[in-house]
Design an enzyme around this catalytic site. Structure first.
Site: not given
Ligand SMILES: *Cc1c(COP(=O)(O)O)cnc(C)c1O
Length: 755
Positions: A311, A491-492, A497, A601, A605
């Site tokens: 990952h 995101k985290r 990032k 991911t 979304k």
């Molecule tokens: C989808 C999701 C992530 C992943 O986000 P990335 O932008 O791909 O790092 C992180 N936290 C939550 C709550 C999510 O639903």
């Protein structure tokens, strides 16, 4: 099929029930309905082992999947009750950090929906990830007691118990199960193990606890703080506890299904989700040995059974444990790991591929690669980087093991559930088939030339922005303007990032607003929305959160700038927040340093929900760009090749960019301006300023100018509403590829062969 009526699950009229009573009635109804659907079964079963399953709330998801949502909502409404009220009442199980855990949850949904017999295997954390709040503009962590132990919940206690032997103690476990409902299909299960001696009383203030009392603390928190040695060892304890339970469960079940263990690979497929479950490999070899199978044969059986998903290419995230830790936690594995090391040493000289290095550290990913039959990356670019650079020596040895499985998301949660307006609009045009056959969304493409439809799309987005604004106001008292552009990065929090890049843009925008004449002011206000938790011991990440919140306050206090710009940080970003936020987004910020984001991911979304991506050519953004074409995405910044080359040269100097670009310098220096210091803490702001100026390890400065220019273009293009909605429509139409149903079908075909 049974008619499920909620009234029959309550012992008084629904109108008179407390929320708890209604919720319990709904739990029982849902569990019965799931049991009636039955469970996917077959000779061969998938065991998806993962330290995280970020499943989100389950009530609405399960009702939708079981086909009961409309009926239950109507029954509640008739009694004057609102399903939304119960959605609020439900706690979110916070059993994951971010993308990796959410992926595991989407995968289980797709396995169930596709009829694949599958079990998730993980830990029943009592508190999961911390709950985030803000105090003095800083992140504050507290335990998130998502479960009210002793009360009804989605977790079902099973009679399954195992013994797990650690070096200095032995514990027993109990297995809990959560039903994974598939969409109009049979169910799978998520198996979560808890240690029987767990004791929440060892939690002291906030998220601190006695790290020495392993038997009591083992399953309290997801990833306890690993900034000190006690925390790091605890993580190894958690990992061994997880995989020993997983291995024992799997062998028992396979024997029950008729395996003689020599043929284990015909009965089980194990997917190792990142390196955390790696010890399942030596543990299985050990258990097979106990059951009379010789070492060499056991190694072959395990290799045929196990597959590994990588990952990340961030070096610090590839786990590497001192052998002495494993000696303390699971001494019985040490001779096996040493034998595996000797086996590899006998065949290959390259230090890079060894299991145990010269400092007696065990490289977990190296065990996975040698002793499983499949190694996959999670987006095309990521897999290529693994093959060409990060894991190149392994790719030379085992080219046949490497394969790509671009991540996906379940469209049931990420559109049907979270975006009812869009679901209705889309299904009204093309029917419901896309919910299980996502490529059908392409049937929307001809509507790109239908102004009436584009206007409807615009209306759905506008409604979603209002709904989100109401939720945010109720949730944390922050007021945002639904007529502004919602520019979202959620995101985290991690430097790779690059939330700090977005932060610098917002500062620059603020500084420009202060200089503009009235007739040059922008037409639409921009609301920059961040949602992110920072790991408790990750200092710079927390400094970035602090700076974002302080900037928000500075702008808010400015009577002119606040009309055109707002910076918001969502408190406690989690799946629930994501489901409210993503349908409301106009711009999807995916601005990681190229080569660093394995897939992402949330980018998928946002795309599915009609936001336009502003991103680097990284992770799955590359595939999004290919699918939608350059008119429907905004990309900027250095390529992954350029970034990798710059790291190799080792000549990056942020100061050279700072000295050449006045606007960049002004934005960076604003971090420690009087205005910011009046809101925030000098220690944090100075540290962030110095970090950027002297290190900037994730190369924000080289991409700054291009990012600002590209974002200006995005905001300009936003003004042509019809053209913008056309882009949104193309994104929705082309999102089908990113359904996790597609991803899981590929795992099944290429790796698992369950059927
Ligand atoms: C989808 C999701 C992530 C992943 O986000 P990335 O932008 O791909 O790092 C992180 N936290 C939550 C709550 C999510 O639903």
């Amino acid at each position: 099929m049974t008619e499920f009526s909620l009234a029959s699950y309550a012992n008084k009229p629904l109108a008179e029930c407390t929320e708890l009573e209604l919720f319990n009635a709904l739990l029982s109804l849902t569990k019965d309905a799931a049991a009636e659907k039955g469970y996917n079964q077959g000779k061969k079963r998938l065991y998806y082992i993962s330290a995280e399953f970020l499943i989100g709330k389950l009530l609405s998801n399960n009702l939708i999947n079981l086909g009961l949502y409309d009926q239950v909502r109507a029954e509640l409404a008739e009694a004057g009750r609102d399903l939304a009220e119960l959605e609020e009442f439900e706690n979110e199980p916070s059993l994951g950090n971010g993308g990796l855990g959410r992926l595991a949850a989407c995968f289980l949904d797709s396995c169930a929906t596709l009829g694949l017999p599958a079990s998730g295997v993980g830990l029943a954390y009592h508190c999961g990830l911390f709950r985030q709040s803000f105090d003095k503009n800083k992140q504050y962590e507290s335990p998130d007691y998502w479960l009210r132990w002793g009360q009804e919940s989605w977790m079902r206690r099973t009679p399954k118990h195992y013994t797990v032997n650690f070096g200095n103690l032995s514990v027993t476990s109990t297995m809990y199960q959560i039903d994974v409902t598939g969409y109009h299909s049979q169910c799978d299960t998520l198996n979560l193990f808890d240690v029987d001696t767990v004791d929440e009383r060892v939690i002291k203030n906030r998220i601190n606890f006695d790290k020495s009392q392993v038997a009591k603390n083992l399953t309290l928190f997801l990833y306890p703080d690993d900034s000190d040695e006690a925390g790091r060892i605890l993580r190894v304890y958690q990992e061994y506890f997880m995989v020993s339970n997983a291995a024992q469960l799997m062998l028992d079940e396979c024997v029950e299904r008729g395996s003689n263990l020599h043929d284990l690979a015909d009965y089980a497929a194990v997917q190792i989700n990142d390196t955390h479950p790696t010890m399942v490999i030596p543990e299985l070899i050990r258990l097979l040995g106990e059951r009379g199978i010789g070492f060499d044969e056991a190694v072959q059986i395990v290799r045929d059974t196990c597959a590994y998903t990588n990952h990340t290419i961030l070096a610090e995230a590839l786990e590497c444990w001192p052998l002495s830790f494993i000696e303390r936690v699971a001494p019985q594995l040490v001779p096996i790991i040493q034998q595996l090391d000797a086996f590899v040493r006998g065949q290959y000289e390259d230090d890079f591929v060894q299991v145990i290095d010269q400092w007696q550290n065990v490289h977990m990913a190296n065990i996975d690669i040698h002793f499983s039959h499949s190694v996959n990356g999670v987006a095309a670019l990521h897999t290529k980087i693994l093959e060409d650079s990060e894991l190149a020596p392994f790719y030379k040895i085992y080219p046949e093991k490497f394969n790509n499985k671009t991540n996906g998301i379940t469209f049931r949660r990420w559109m049907v559930e979270c975006n009812p307006g869009l679901n209705k609009l889309v299904s009204g045009k093309i029917g419901e088939g896309w919910k299980t056959d996502a490529e059908q969304l392409e049937q929307l493409l001809p509507l790109a030339d239908d102004p009436a439809f584009l206007a409807q799309l615009d209306q759905v987005k506008r409604t979603n922005k209002q709904t989100f604004a109401a939720w945010l106001a109720a949730h944390q008292g922050t007021v945002v303007d639904p007529d502004s552009v919602f520019d979202v990065q959620s995101k985290r929090l991690h430097e790779y990032k690059r939330q700090q890049l977005n932060l610098l843009w917002a500062i620059r925008k603020y500084q420009r607003l202060q200089m503009l004449e009235a007739d040059e002011l922008p037409k639409h206000k921009v609301t920059v929305i961040f949602g992110a938790k920072a790991a408790p011991a990750y200092t710079i990440a927390k400094d970035i959160i602090h700076a974002i919140i302080c900037l928000g306050k500075v702008i808010e206090a400015d009577p002119v700038a606040s009309k055109y710009l707002q910076v918001v940080m969502i408190e406690n970003y989690n799946v629930t927040a994501a489901q409210h936020l993503i349908p409301a987004a106009d711009i999807s910020e995916q601005i990681s340093l190229a080569s660093k984001e394995a897939s992402g991911t949330s980018n998928m979304k946002f795309m599915l929900n009609g936001a336009i991506t502003l991103g680097t050519m990284d992770g799955a953004n590359v595939e999004i760009a290919e699918l939608v074409g350059e008119d429907n995405i905004y990309t900027f910044g250095d390529s992954s090749d350029e970034v990798i080359a710059r790291y190799k040269r080792g000549d990056y100097n942020p100061r050279s960019y700072y000295e050449k670009d006045e606007e960049l310098a002004a934005a960076v220096d604003f971090l420690t301006s009087d205005a910011m210091l009046a809101q925030g803490d000098a220690t944090n702001l100075n540290r962030l300023h110095d970090e950027l100026l002297n290190k900037d390890w994730f190369m924000t400065f080289p991409d700054f100018a291009d990012y600002c220019a590209t974002k200006a273009q995005v905001l300009k293009d936003y003004e042509d509403r019809e053209a913008w909605q056309r882009k949104a429509l193309v994104n929705i139409s082309k999102a089908g590829y990113f359904s996790s149903d597609r991803t899981i079908a590929q795992y099944e075909k290429d790796i698992w062969h369950l059927r």
